[in-house]
Design a protein around this motif. Structure first.
Motif, mmCIF file in Angstrom:
data_model
loop_
_atom_site.group_PDB
_atom_site.id
_atom_site.type_symbol
_atom_site.label_atom_id
_atom_site.label_comp_id
_atom_site.label_asym_id
_atom_site.label_seq_id
_atom_site.Cartn_x
_atom_site.Cartn_y
_atom_site.Cartn_z
ATOM 1 N N ASP A 125 42.139 34.112 32.982
ATOM 2 C CA ASP A 125 40.987 34.010 33.879
ATOM 3 C C ASP A 125 41.186 32.824 34.824
ATOM 4 O O ASP A 125 41.448 31.704 34.374
ATOM 5 N N PHE A 126 41.054 33.078 36.099
ATOM 6 C CA PHE A 126 41.225 32.050 37.122
ATOM 7 C C PHE A 126 40.350 30.825 36.857
ATOM 8 O O PHE A 126 40.766 29.681 37.060
ATOM 9 N N GLU B 238 45.586 37.267 36.648
ATOM 10 C CA GLU B 238 44.916 38.545 36.404
ATOM 11 C C GLU B 238 44.241 38.480 35.043
ATOM 12 O O GLU B 238 44.871 38.230 34.021
ATOM 13 N N ARG B 239 42.953 38.714 35.073
ATOM 14 C CA ARG B 239 42.138 38.660 33.868
ATOM 15 C C ARG B 239 42.546 39.735 32.845
ATOM 16 O O ARG B 239 42.552 39.514 31.649
ATOM 17 N N HIS C 3 42.834 58.218 41.253
ATOM 18 C CA HIS C 3 42.977 57.579 42.560
ATOM 19 C C HIS C 3 43.864 58.423 43.461
ATOM 20 O O HIS C 3 45.035 58.634 43.167
ATOM 21 N N LEU C 4 43.262 58.921 44.519
ATOM 22 C CA LEU C 4 43.980 59.771 45.468
ATOM 23 C C LEU C 4 44.190 58.983 46.741
ATOM 24 O O LEU C 4 43.210 58.532 47.347
ATOM 25 N N LEU D 201 44.801 45.941 44.139
ATOM 26 C CA LEU D 201 45.473 46.278 45.393
ATOM 27 C C LEU D 201 45.398 45.123 46.398
ATOM 28 O O LEU D 201 46.404 44.740 47.009
ATOM 29 N N SER D 202 44.205 44.542 46.560
ATOM 30 C CA SER D 202 44.044 43.498 47.571
ATOM 31 C C SER D 202 44.930 42.304 47.250
ATOM 32 O O SER D 202 45.676 41.816 48.115
ATOM 33 N N GLY E 247 43.497 38.029 40.936
ATOM 34 C CA GLY E 247 43.393 39.480 40.834
ATOM 35 C C GLY E 247 44.682 40.165 41.249
ATOM 36 O O GLY E 247 45.176 39.951 42.354
ATOM 37 N N TYR F 90 32.226 49.269 48.668
ATOM 38 C CA TYR F 90 33.186 50.295 48.286
ATOM 39 C C TYR F 90 34.221 50.416 49.386
ATOM 40 O O TYR F 90 33.879 50.508 50.564
ATOM 41 N N CYS F 91 35.475 50.393 49.051
ATOM 42 C CA CYS F 91 36.477 50.668 50.096
ATOM 43 C C CYS F 91 37.566 51.524 49.490
ATOM 44 O O CYS F 91 37.942 51.358 48.321
ATOM 45 N N GLY G 200 44.702 46.493 38.963
ATOM 46 C CA GLY G 200 43.242 46.555 39.097
ATOM 47 C C GLY G 200 42.745 47.897 38.620
ATOM 48 O O GLY G 200 43.248 48.438 37.621
ATOM 49 N N ILE G 201 41.799 48.491 39.342
ATOM 50 C CA ILE G 201 41.265 49.766 38.851
ATOM 51 C C ILE G 201 42.106 50.967 39.296
ATOM 52 O O ILE G 201 41.733 52.113 39.061
ATOM 53 N N GLY H 294 38.724 41.976 49.253
ATOM 54 C CA GLY H 294 38.752 43.036 48.241
ATOM 55 C C GLY H 294 37.362 43.568 47.966
ATOM 56 O O GLY H 294 36.362 43.021 48.427
ATOM 57 N N ARG H 295 37.332 44.636 47.179
ATOM 58 C CA ARG H 295 36.073 45.369 47.000
ATOM 59 C C ARG H 295 35.011 44.522 46.281
ATOM 60 O O ARG H 295 33.829 44.640 46.556
ATOM 61 N N MET I 298 41.436 52.935 49.089
ATOM 62 C CA MET I 298 42.645 52.130 48.932
ATOM 63 C C MET I 298 43.264 51.753 50.279
ATOM 64 O O MET I 298 43.741 50.631 50.450
HETATM 65 C C1 LIG Z 1 35.812 55.000 40.290
HETATM 66 C C2 LIG Z 1 36.582 54.724 41.536
HETATM 67 C C3 LIG Z 1 37.461 55.692 42.019
HETATM 68 C C4 LIG Z 1 38.180 55.436 43.185
HETATM 69 N N1 LIG Z 1 38.997 56.410 43.694
HETATM 70 C C5 LIG Z 1 39.645 56.186 44.855
HETATM 71 C C6 LIG Z 1 40.445 57.221 45.430
HETATM 72 O O1 LIG Z 1 40.569 58.312 44.896
HETATM 73 N N2 LIG Z 1 41.054 56.949 46.617
HETATM 74 C C7 LIG Z 1 40.937 55.736 47.233
HETATM 75 O O2 LIG Z 1 41.514 55.555 48.323
HETATM 76 N N3 LIG Z 1 40.197 54.756 46.694
HETATM 77 C C8 LIG Z 1 39.555 54.941 45.537
HETATM 78 N N4 LIG Z 1 38.794 53.947 44.981
HETATM 79 C C9 LIG Z 1 38.788 52.623 45.630
HETATM 80 C C10 LIG Z 1 39.939 51.725 45.099
HETATM 81 O O3 LIG Z 1 39.832 51.642 43.720
HETATM 82 C C11 LIG Z 1 39.831 50.341 45.737
HETATM 83 O O4 LIG Z 1 40.046 50.440 47.125
HETATM 84 C C12 LIG Z 1 40.852 49.342 45.221
HETATM 85 O O5 LIG Z 1 40.972 49.383 43.847
HETATM 86 C C13 LIG Z 1 40.452 47.929 45.655
HETATM 87 O O6 LIG Z 1 41.337 46.978 45.104
HETATM 88 P P1 LIG Z 1 40.871 45.482 44.841
HETATM 89 O O7 LIG Z 1 42.104 44.710 44.584
HETATM 90 O O8 LIG Z 1 40.020 45.026 45.944
HETATM 91 O O9 LIG Z 1 39.925 45.543 43.550
HETATM 92 P P2 LIG Z 1 40.286 45.707 42.013
HETATM 93 O O10 LIG Z 1 41.217 46.852 41.801
HETATM 94 O O11 LIG Z 1 39.013 45.744 41.269
HETATM 95 O O12 LIG Z 1 41.089 44.373 41.666
HETATM 96 C C14 LIG Z 1 40.467 43.123 41.428
HETATM 97 C C15 LIG Z 1 41.219 42.452 40.290
HETATM 98 O O13 LIG Z 1 40.754 41.104 40.125
HETATM 99 C C16 LIG Z 1 40.752 40.813 38.750
HETATM 100 N N5 LIG Z 1 39.862 39.667 38.513
HETATM 101 C C17 LIG Z 1 38.523 39.608 38.746
HETATM 102 N N6 LIG Z 1 38.048 38.385 38.395
HETATM 103 C C18 LIG Z 1 39.109 37.673 37.946
HETATM 104 C C19 LIG Z 1 39.253 36.354 37.457
HETATM 105 N N7 LIG Z 1 38.226 35.521 37.321
HETATM 106 N N8 LIG Z 1 40.489 35.928 37.079
HETATM 107 C C20 LIG Z 1 41.565 36.759 37.180
HETATM 108 N N9 LIG Z 1 41.476 38.022 37.642
HETATM 109 C C21 LIG Z 1 40.252 38.468 38.033
HETATM 110 C C22 LIG Z 1 40.264 42.111 38.107
HETATM 111 O O14 LIG Z 1 40.605 42.182 36.735
HETATM 112 C C23 LIG Z 1 40.996 43.152 38.959
HETATM 113 O O15 LIG Z 1 42.223 43.525 38.397
HETATM 114 C C24 LIG Z 1 38.035 54.199 43.849
HETATM 115 C C25 LIG Z 1 37.152 53.241 43.356
HETATM 116 C C26 LIG Z 1 36.405 53.511 42.228
HETATM 117 C C27 LIG Z 1 35.411 52.491 41.760
#
Ligand SMILES: Cc1cc2nc3c(=O)[nH]c(=O)nc-3n(C[C@H](O)[C@H](O)[C@H](O)COP(=O)(O)OP(=O)(O)OC[C@H]3O[C@@H](n4cnc5c(N)ncnc54)[C@H](O)[C@@H]3O)c2cc1C
Length: 716
Positions: free
Chosen positions: A229-230, A44-45, A71-72, A23-24, A20, A365-366, A51-52, A358-359, A368
């Motif tokens: 895909d991992f 990264e898939r 994303h703020l 962010l994490s 992934g 929910y966490c 990510g998001i 990560g989330r 950023m």
């Molecule tokens: C709608 C929404 C709005 C948000 N707005 C805010 C905001 O305004 N302010 C704020 O502070 N936070 C916000 N957040 C929270 C923020 O998005 C998260 O804290 C942050 O994205 C977490 O990062 P992550 O890496 O844990 O997850 P993700 O961003 O989901 O990253 C995980 C990654 O792993 C990849 N992955 C998964 N499975 C596989 C696999 N098998 N092989 C390869 N890759 C894989 C995915 O494609 C993805 O890119 C929001 C969340 C949501 C849902």
């Protein structure tokens, strides 16, 4: 950023595999590459990083938009703010959100203006607002569902206009059908504050999130394999040599377990181009009414980190619809899902050399900043710990003098103890012999100057150590107070125990055990803990059947400390959270930023330690200065008086308790035991522990405060 195309044979050349590029994963990748010089491969898939948080420039308008919702960035955590600044340029931006209700645009979270506009134009001051809320709230001591919880906080009018239908749209369930905890902390402000977040740092990356991620991942040691895909390459990984950080969905990792999927709410984004300079007045307008299906409209052009060249007369708006199916966005907060996640968490604990974060992997929910902090902590705990750190090093924190009699017994192990001084005013008191064993926190590069506002009580030191990342020096974190003995026998005990990483060593001869404090609001802490860690502990089990005996001083493994520290800090960082603490034998209402907060923090982290899975507690024989002084004088007066007063207060305040003859007998035993233990040092420690154990079983712990007393705190 170095992109690669992975094949089965190339995977072996990497030391660390990250799943992934959100962010994490990206934060972990950057830390591993920068700090350890290890070869890192990121799978990264998707066909992009971020990510998001991913954003892009929309071709038809030239506007920078986020593909998965705006994303703020906002944070109060100095370490996170330092980290993001080091990896990119940020511009200050304070987000404001409006809701369209009754054809008016009103601020969200609800504040004085919202109530003026929607309910009562005469509301002008803070006091008016508090009175208005009080007169509208529908009191309910123990809400059994979300509707009762919401009505108890905001009353019927606001509930109907702002919360009821929005909840239905968000969760596809009316508040009545949801657990009370989902609506237990509605954001309502008794003032005119209209910023959506109140954190110290609020900003957007100047060149967008995608550029920020690309910079984070640009390092000669990092390769990124997009659209991969991992699981295609999982069998090519040698888990005995390669460490894996997995940030994907935890249920997907264990899909062969047969436990079934974790539920998420998803979002559908519907784009529309409008031929006008702007469509709406604000970047985000929410639609809580049931007259439209979408939850909000976002107009990205309003955000200040836009490119210079845009189409002036055209704008992009995005409507968001909440759905059951699709990409996973919000974990569904039900007990069933919490216990299903718990099963997956247990499986994750048994995986060799795979770290879940990560989330999606923690089904939580966490924001950023929380995601970044968890990743930084995770790196400290799991990877940096492998490198050249001392095998044992304890912190002994002090905010006053470090009297020689309290460290005199440390001769054999002095080199293994790190003292932390948190009070600059006492700098001069550090004895010469100890000077090179003391970290003066205010001299650290990353010292957070606001820390001194939080005082320097013994237990707020916990917070100091965390905020300045001092823990990274130590394998074990020991919180001893300035006037508490620490000697070689204590360190021997930790060193010689093969189970030390899974043990809490706690100081037991100080008789102020936590279980019988009348101002310890166990219910409140437990709810907050459950919410933060996504657990589902049940109050009756925790405080009913098991003894809850933790004391103010303890030694734990850094791993344990790191898990609970963010929760404690989140309690402190909330300026609105009021609580009680004992100041000179009187209970006073304080914010958690008060320098006097030590008492309460002790209870909070004791609870957290108690709830950590798989830990056992072992008493240490440390002695508090007052015990020692009493012993010297041959009298037990000072300790005895405070413990006695405490126990008496418990008896007085808990009517049920005082009527129960068995509980009364146990209290008496505890009081006698207090005297004996103080009078004869450690000899009767077992008796004390036994008495507290009985008291724990007899459920004498709580006195519940009303909602008024404990202001509800909100976390998104
Ligand atoms: C709608 C929404 C709005 C948000 N707005 C805010 C905001 O305004 N302010 C704020 O502070 N936070 C916000 N957040 C929270 C923020 O998005 C998260 O804290 C942050 O994205 C977490 O990062 P992550 O890496 O844990 O997850 P993700 O961003 O989901 O990253 C995980 C990654 O792993 C990849 N992955 C998964 N499975 C596989 C696999 N098998 N092989 C390869 N890759 C894989 C995915 O494609 C993805 O890119 C929001 C969340 C949501 C849902």
């Amino acid at each position: 950023m170095h992109k690669v195309k992975t094949d089965a044979s190339s995977v072996a050349q990497y030391d660390i595999i990250i799943v992934g590029a959100g962010l994490s994963g990206s934060v972990i990748a950057a830390r591993c590459a920068e700090e350890l010089g290890k070869r890192v491969l990121v799978f990264e898939r998707r066909d992009h990083v971020g990510g998001i948080c991913y954003d892009y420039i929309d071709e038809k308008t030239g506007v920078r938009a986020s593909k998965y919702g705006p994303h703020l960035f906002h944070t109060d955590v100095g370490r996170v703010w330092d980290f993001v600044q080091k990896h990119g340029e940020w511009i200050t931006y304070e987000h404001r959100v409006y809701a369209r209700v009754d054809d008016k645009l009103v601020p969200i979270p609800v504040n004085i203006t919202t109530v003026q506009e929607l309910c009562d134009p005469s509301i002008k001051t803070n006091d008016d607002m508090v009175d208005w809320l009080k007169s509208n709230q529908v009191p309910c001591k123990c809400p059994s569902n979300g509707e009762e919880a919401a009505l108890a906080q905001v009353g019927q009018q606001l509930y109907e206009k702002v919360f009821k239908n929005y909840t239905k749209k968000q969760w596809n369930k009316y508040p009545k059908e949801l657990d009370a905890s989902v609506l237990q902390r509605l954001p309502v402000r008794p003032d005119i504050e209209d910023r959506y977040f109140t954190d110290r740092h609020q900003a957007l990356p100047k060149n967008g999130y995608t550029a920020f991620f690309e910079k984070l991942l640009t390092h000669s040691n990092i390769d990124v394999s997009l659209a991969t895909d991992f699981f295609t390459f999982k069998n090519n990984i040698d888990f005995s040599k390669q460490k894996v950080f997995y940030t994907g969905p935890i249920d997907h990792y264990f899909r062969d377990s047969g436990y079934g999927p974790l539920e998420y709410r998803s979002i559908r984004f519907e784009e529309e181009y409008v031929d006008a300079e702007f469509f709406q007045e604000h970047p985000q307008v929410n639609y809580p009414g049931y007259d439209v299906d979408f939850t909000r409209i976002v107009e990205y052009k309003h955000f200040p980190n836009q490119p210079d060249i845009q189409k002036r007369k055209r704008t992009l708006i995005v409507r968001e619809y909440s759905l059951d199916d699709g990409d996973p966005y919000y974990p569904v907060p039900t007990r069933t899902m919490a216990s299903l996640y718990e099963k997956y968490r247990q499986l994750a604990g048994r995986e060799n050399n795979v770290i879940f974060l990560g989330r999606l992997a923690s089904y939580k929910y966490c924001n950023m900043d929380q995601a970044i902090l968890s990743a930084l902590n995770c790196f400290d705990e799991t990877v940096s710990g492998d490198s050249a750190k001392p095998t044992l090093s304890l912190f002994v924190t002090f905010h006053k003098e470090l009297y020689s009699e309290y460290y005199n017994g440390l001769d054999r192990h002095m080199d293994k103890v790190t003292f932390v001084a948190v009070n600059p005013a006492r700098n001069k008191d550090i004895p010469e012999r100890l000077k090179n064993r003391v970290i003066r926190e205010w001299e650290q590069d990353n010292y957070d100057t606001s820390l001194q506002d939080h005082g320097y009580n013994e237990s707020s030191t916990f917070y100091h150590v965390y905020r300045n990342a001092l823990h990274s020096y130590a394998d074990y974190i020991g919180f001893f107070q300035y006037d508490m003995t620490i000697d070689d026998t204590i360190i021997d005990k930790v060193l010689s125990d093969p189970d030390a990483p899974n043990t809490i060593y706690y100081q037991s001869s100080w008789l102020q055990d936590l279980s019988n404090h009348d101002f310890f609001n166990g219910v409140y802490f437990l709810n907050s803990y459950n919410e933060f860690f996504g657990t589902n502990h049940d109050i009756t089990v925790i405080f009913g059947d098991r003894p809850y005996v933790m004391c103010a001083s303890f030694i734990v493994h850094r791993r344990v400390y790191m898990r609970i520290a963010p929760w404690i800090c989140s309690l402190i960082q909330d300026p609105n959270l009021l609580t009680y603490c004992e100041i000179h034998f009187a209970m006073r209402k304080q914010t958690w930023r008060s320098p006097w907060i030590g008492n309460l923090l002790e209870r909070a982290y004791a609870l957290a330690l108690f709830l950590e899975p798989g830990l056992t507690a072992v008493p240490l024989g440390s002695v508090h200065s007052q015990d020692r002084a009493a012993l010297k004088r041959g009298s037990a007066t000072s300790r005895f008086i405070s413990s006695y007063r405490l126990a008496l207060r418990v008896v007085r305040m808990n009517k049920q308790f005082s009527k129960n003859p068995i509980t009364r007998a146990a209290t008496l035993a505890l009081l006698i035991c207090n005297v004996l233990t103080v009078g004869t040092s450690r000899g009767l420690e077992w008796l004390f522990v036994w008495c507290v154990d009985i008291m724990g079983r007899l459920r004498i712990i709580r006195r519940e405060f009303s909602d008024d007393e404990f202001r509800i705190y909100s976390r998104k």
